[in-house]
Design a protein around this motif. Structure first.
Motif: not given
Length: 295
Positions: A109-114, A125-126, A161-169
């Motif tokens: 889910e988006f953390w900002r309104d699309p 994310l914590g 919350h799942l978007h860039d290299e850091e969060s994806v890997t």
């Protein structure tokens, strides 16, 4: 090894089940077939007819087939949202399976309104929320396979919350590869600074599905500098027609072919909202471009 190319309602400016600014569903079906595609995604649940018999007839008349359904989930919020999440997912999964498709694209889910870009919750994310995301996606993947025979492919997406290299890997390293596969969207990953070819070469066994998309680097530079949310960035034209943006798609396709597996590669060009006569010419040119790349 086969790459099956298709398109999606997204490339016709469709983000929601019902919106007067969007292309009517019957026009989308007519035009996606006219543009030369034989595979489509269902798009937002309720945009296309949800009665399997009716939808099957509409698709057959246009010689179209379905590659996947799509659903947003907020599993980082923990067990409290599971029942409502599964009820929503099950509806999409049932229609997806009835259409003969084998994949379900799951987007956090988006953390900002699309549309407006309004911040709805923190963008990171914590520890407990990340643990919830991992366990929730694994649970969802198990159940989709057991009850519907579908392969879940999780879609990293801008302003989630799942978007860039850091969060994806981090997500891939934390999840069970037998259950959780990835839908690599080349445009979203580039938008968030990622390298699609490197991801395919590094985590190839986890790539279960592709979305083909490009970003205009000049507009993206302004978006990043001004911290513009994704929805307003789309209205500026940040997602552009291939081959005018990044990443270059031939190297991505070559890397995907190197995996030696069959993959869907679904074209998506975010254009919400867009003039009604804009999508078809772009879709036709894009299909010809991909054919020139051997896809």
């Amino acid at each position: 090894m086969t790459i099956r190319v298709g398109s999606a309602p997204d490339s016709w400016g469709v983000w929601f089940p019902d919106d007067p600014r969007q292309t009517p569903w019957h026009r989308f079906l007519d035009e996606v077939a006219e543009a030369g595609y034989s595979w489509i995604e269902l798009g937002p649940y309720g945009y296309l007819p949800t009665d399997p018999a009716r939808l099957g007839d509409e698709l057959a008349r246009r010689e179209l087939r379905v590659s996947a359904g799509t659903v947003f989930t907020a599993l980082h919020r923990g067990p409290a949202v599971w029942d409502a999440t599964w009820a929503q997912v099950a509806d999409v999964a049932a229609l997806t399976r009835a259409m003969g498709a084998g994949h379900l694209v799951v987007i956090p889910e988006f953390w900002r309104d699309p549309v407006s870009g309004e911040e709805l919750e923190p963008g990171r994310l914590g520890p407990q929320q990340f643990a919830n995301l991992v366990s929730g996606m694994e649970r969802l993947g198990h159940r989709l396979r057991e009850e519907f025979g579908l392969r879940m492919v999780v879609h990293p997406h801008a302003d989630t919350h799942l978007h860039d290299e850091e969060s994806v890997t981090r997500f891939l390293n934390a999840t069970d590869g037998d259950i959780v596969s990835l839908c690599l969207d080349t445009g979203h990953y580039a938008y968030c600074g990622g390298d699609s070819v490197r991801l395919i070469e590094t985590y190839g066994e986890r790539i279960g599905y592709l979305h083909l998309k490009q970003v205009d680097p000049r507009i993206l530079a302004d978006v990043v500098a001004q911290r513009i949310p994704f929805g307003p960035a789309v209205r500026r034209g940040v997602m552009c027609e291939p081959p005018n943006g990044v990443p270059e798609l031939p190297p991505v396709l070559d890397a995907a072919r190197g995996l030696g597996v069959e993959l869907f590669a679904i074209v998506e060009q975010d254009m919400y909202p867009c003039p009604p006569d804009q999508p078809l010419p772009i879709a036709s040119r894009t299909r010809r471009f991909l054919a020139s790349c051997g896809a």
